[in-house]
Design a protein around this motif. Structure first.
Motif, mmCIF file in Angstrom:
data_model
loop_
_atom_site.group_PDB
_atom_site.id
_atom_site.type_symbol
_atom_site.label_atom_id
_atom_site.label_comp_id
_atom_site.label_asym_id
_atom_site.label_seq_id
_atom_site.Cartn_x
_atom_site.Cartn_y
_atom_site.Cartn_z
ATOM 1 N N GLY A 267 0.800 -1.220 0.000
ATOM 2 C CA GLY A 267 0.000 0.000 0.000
ATOM 3 C C GLY A 267 0.832 1.269 0.000
ATOM 4 N N LEU A 268 2.180 1.112 -0.008
ATOM 5 C CA LEU A 268 3.094 2.262 0.016
ATOM 6 C C LEU A 268 4.003 2.186 -1.213
ATOM 7 C CD1 LEU A 268 4.188 1.979 3.773
ATOM 8 C CD2 LEU A 268 2.315 3.357 2.844
ATOM 9 N N PRO A 269 3.494 2.526 -2.386
ATOM 10 C CA PRO A 269 4.251 2.310 -3.636
ATOM 11 C C PRO A 269 5.554 3.094 -3.721
ATOM 12 C CG PRO A 269 2.292 3.660 -4.027
ATOM 13 C CD PRO A 269 2.172 3.128 -2.638
ATOM 14 N N ARG A 270 5.683 4.204 -2.956
ATOM 15 C CA ARG A 270 6.904 5.018 -3.044
ATOM 16 C C ARG A 270 7.903 4.686 -1.940
ATOM 17 N NH1 ARG A 270 5.530 11.229 -3.723
ATOM 18 N NH2 ARG A 270 7.662 11.190 -4.509
ATOM 19 N N CYS A 271 7.568 3.743 -1.092
ATOM 20 C CA CYS A 271 8.430 3.405 0.045
ATOM 21 C C CYS A 271 9.741 2.778 -0.435
ATOM 22 C CB CYS A 271 7.701 2.440 0.976
ATOM 23 S SG CYS A 271 8.673 1.890 2.373
ATOM 24 N N THR A 272 10.857 3.268 0.116
ATOM 25 C CA THR A 272 12.173 2.713 -0.242
ATOM 26 C C THR A 272 12.904 2.135 0.964
ATOM 27 O OG1 THR A 272 13.300 4.838 0.106
ATOM 28 C CG2 THR A 272 12.444 4.381 -2.122
ATOM 29 N N MET A 292 7.188 -11.239 -1.486
ATOM 30 C CA MET A 292 6.901 -10.240 -2.522
ATOM 31 C C MET A 292 7.912 -10.281 -3.667
ATOM 32 S SD MET A 292 6.066 -7.094 0.109
ATOM 33 C CE MET A 292 6.119 -5.800 -1.152
ATOM 34 N N GLY A 293 8.966 -11.081 -3.506
ATOM 35 C CA GLY A 293 10.013 -11.140 -4.524
ATOM 36 C C GLY A 293 10.913 -9.917 -4.501
ATOM 37 N N LYS A 294 11.016 -9.254 -3.338
ATOM 38 C CA LYS A 294 11.827 -8.046 -3.199
ATOM 39 C C LYS A 294 13.140 -8.359 -2.490
ATOM 40 C CE LYS A 294 8.590 -5.489 -4.983
ATOM 41 N NZ LYS A 294 8.754 -4.881 -6.348
ATOM 42 N N ARG A 295 14.164 -7.553 -2.813
ATOM 43 C CA ARG A 295 15.498 -7.777 -2.268
ATOM 44 C C ARG A 295 15.897 -6.630 -1.343
ATOM 45 N NH1 ARG A 295 18.755 -7.767 -7.614
ATOM 46 N NH2 ARG A 295 17.289 -6.033 -7.884
ATOM 47 N N ASP A 299 15.730 -3.301 -3.391
ATOM 48 C CA ASP A 299 14.351 -2.818 -3.479
ATOM 49 C C ASP A 299 13.916 -2.067 -2.221
ATOM 50 O OD1 ASP A 299 13.814 -4.046 -6.065
ATOM 51 O OD2 ASP A 299 13.900 -5.957 -4.981
ATOM 52 N N TYR A 300 14.316 -2.573 -1.058
ATOM 53 C CA TYR A 300 13.996 -1.935 0.219
ATOM 54 C C TYR A 300 15.240 -1.915 1.093
ATOM 55 C CZ TYR A 300 8.928 -2.232 -0.592
ATOM 56 O OH TYR A 300 7.653 -2.093 -1.094
ATOM 57 N N ARG A 361 25.043 -3.898 5.480
ATOM 58 C CA ARG A 361 24.891 -3.752 4.037
ATOM 59 C C ARG A 361 23.423 -3.578 3.630
ATOM 60 N NH1 ARG A 361 27.693 -8.190 5.324
ATOM 61 N NH2 ARG A 361 25.996 -9.576 4.670
ATOM 62 N N SER A 362 22.555 -3.230 4.587
ATOM 63 C CA SER A 362 21.120 -3.241 4.305
ATOM 64 C C SER A 362 20.571 -1.882 3.914
ATOM 65 C CB SER A 362 20.362 -3.771 5.540
ATOM 66 O OG SER A 362 20.545 -2.912 6.645
ATOM 67 N N VAL A 363 21.420 -0.868 3.749
ATOM 68 C CA VAL A 363 20.963 0.476 3.358
ATOM 69 C C VAL A 363 21.595 0.828 2.016
ATOM 70 C CG1 VAL A 363 20.943 2.932 3.934
ATOM 71 C CG2 VAL A 363 20.635 1.218 5.738
ATOM 72 N N ARG A 364 20.733 1.088 1.026
ATOM 73 C CA ARG A 364 21.213 1.439 -0.321
ATOM 74 C C ARG A 364 21.304 2.943 -0.474
ATOM 75 N NH1 ARG A 364 18.792 2.116 -5.722
ATOM 76 N NH2 ARG A 364 16.730 1.954 -4.793
ATOM 77 N N GLN A 365 22.381 3.382 -1.114
ATOM 78 C CA GLN A 365 22.551 4.793 -1.441
ATOM 79 C C GLN A 365 21.719 5.122 -2.682
ATOM 80 O OE1 GLN A 365 24.768 6.807 0.422
ATOM 81 N NE2 GLN A 365 23.900 8.572 -0.641
ATOM 82 N N LEU A 366 20.777 6.061 -2.527
ATOM 83 C CA LEU A 366 19.924 6.437 -3.665
ATOM 84 C C LEU A 366 20.603 7.485 -4.535
ATOM 85 C CD1 LEU A 366 16.371 6.642 -2.010
ATOM 86 C CD2 LEU A 366 17.453 4.721 -3.195
#
Length: 366
Positions: A267-272, A292-295, A299-300, A361-366
């Motif tokens: 329900g939160l399509p913009r959530c990163t 959900m098939g997310k990584r 993805d998050y 390693r769980s935080v991605r640089q946007l």
């Protein structure tokens, strides 16, 4: 006493301790005979001899094809027999996170003077009724002090009269999961600072649409939420109500919760990024993302408070490490000072630990 009788007595004493620890909780089933054999390194015959004695005394009963169960009607009024130690301490736990419980007990035991203090552990399942039964029972059993993991600590508490009764008897109490608006001493972590540091890592990496999952009935969880909100406001990032999910602390340990988390995140399509207020919620979020098939972190991105498994480096999770061993040491040392000085009020016995942050390693640089 022969070797077989000594081993049977060892099993008997172990099961009695297990019964006393769990008699206020909903956990009524004893470990299986195979588990007892492995845990205590004894034969099945030895285990059965000890269990037969316990059945004769009325403390347990067997259900054919199911196992051996605690007879609550018999064990609740059972007086805890003091050992040789002149001082008896009660440790009352919620009991839901086994890693936290184990490390906390080790920390407490490492600090208590050997041979001088008997430690009695009780589990409440984070339920008001269990806690009340426990407090009403143990208050009359010559305890010199208590270390307590409070039940649903953010709610208006129905058992404060029990704590007041203990205080009136001049029995010291120290909390490590404390109740809001009470003046009992406590040992805790600076959750506001911890939240600022964890959420700042997400904000510095460019995340602006950040979800959070918290327990509404846990005061420390509410403090973590306040810290998250403060960090986002300080950087001018809007905290959106729809991006926060509140749950009861017991829900997250139940089955099917990952489906609810999956629905929340979809329900939160913009959530990163997602902030998880404890280890159980983190595991639930990971399971939901897998379905959900997310990584992670592609993805998050994830951060976690109070990570209580010992594999944070292997897991790669950016987290605050749950310092349960240190909290146990700290609570025990302060309680012993209170007992020695016959103090029940919080005269500088409280202590706030600094958060211990691991950057994985769980935080991605946007």
């Amino acid at each position: 006493m022969g070797a077989s009788n000594k081993k049977s007595e060892q099993v008997y004493r172990w099961v009695i301790r297990y019964i006393d620890e769990n008699k206020f909780s909903g956990n009524l089933k004893l470990p299986s005979e195979n588990t007892l054999c492995r845990t205590l390194a004894v034969s099945r015959e030895t285990v059965r001899t000890a269990l037969e004695r316990l059945m004769q005394e009325g403390y347990v009963y067997k259900v054919k094809g199911s196992g051996t169960y605690i007879n609550k009607e018999a064990v609740l009024p059972r007086t805890l027999n003091a050992g040789k130690a002149p001082c008896k301490i009660g440790l009352i736990l919620q009991g839901q996170d086994k890693n936290v419980n184990s490390d906390l007990i080790k920390g407490v035991k490492s600090t208590l003077p050997g041979g001088q203090v008997e430690l009695c552990v009780f589990v409440t399942d984070n339920k008001f009724a269990n806690e009340r039964r426990c407090l009403q029972t143990v208050v009359n059993q010559n305890f010199q002090g208590f270390i307590i993991d409070g039940v649903k600590s953010s709610l208006l508490h129905p058992n404060l009269d029990c704590y007041h009764q203990i205080s009136r008897r001049r029995i010291p109490i120290i909390f490590y999961n404390y109740y809001k608006n009470t003046r009992y001493p406590r040992v805790t972590v600076n959750d506001l600072k911890c939240a600022n540091r964890l959420v700042d890592l997400l904000l510095q990496a460019g995340h602006r649409h950040i979800a959070g999952i918290f327990s509404y009935d846990d005061y420390q969880s509410v403090e973590k939420f306040h810290g998250m909100a403060a960090a986002m406001q300080r950087r001018g990032v809007e905290l959106q109500d729809d991006y926060i999910r509140w749950c009861a602390s017991g829900e997250i340990f139940g089955h099917g919760e990952s489906r609810c988390v999956e629905k929340f995140l979809k329900g939160l399509p913009r959530c990163t990024a997602v902030v998880c207020c404890n280890n159980a919620i983190y595991r639930t979020v990971r399971n939901a993302l897998k379905k959900m098939g997310k990584r992670v972190p592609e993805d998050y991105s994830l951060v976690c408070f109070d990570y209580s498994d010992g594999d944070w480096e292997q897991e790669g999770i950016t987290c605050s490490i749950y310092q349960s061993y240190q909290m146990g040491q700290c609570a025990a040392s302060r309680l012993m000072k209170m007992i020695q000085q016959r103090e029940c009020e919080d005269r500088e016995y409280s202590y706030v630990l600094e958060p211990e942050i691991y950057v994985g390693r769980s935080v991605r640089q946007l």
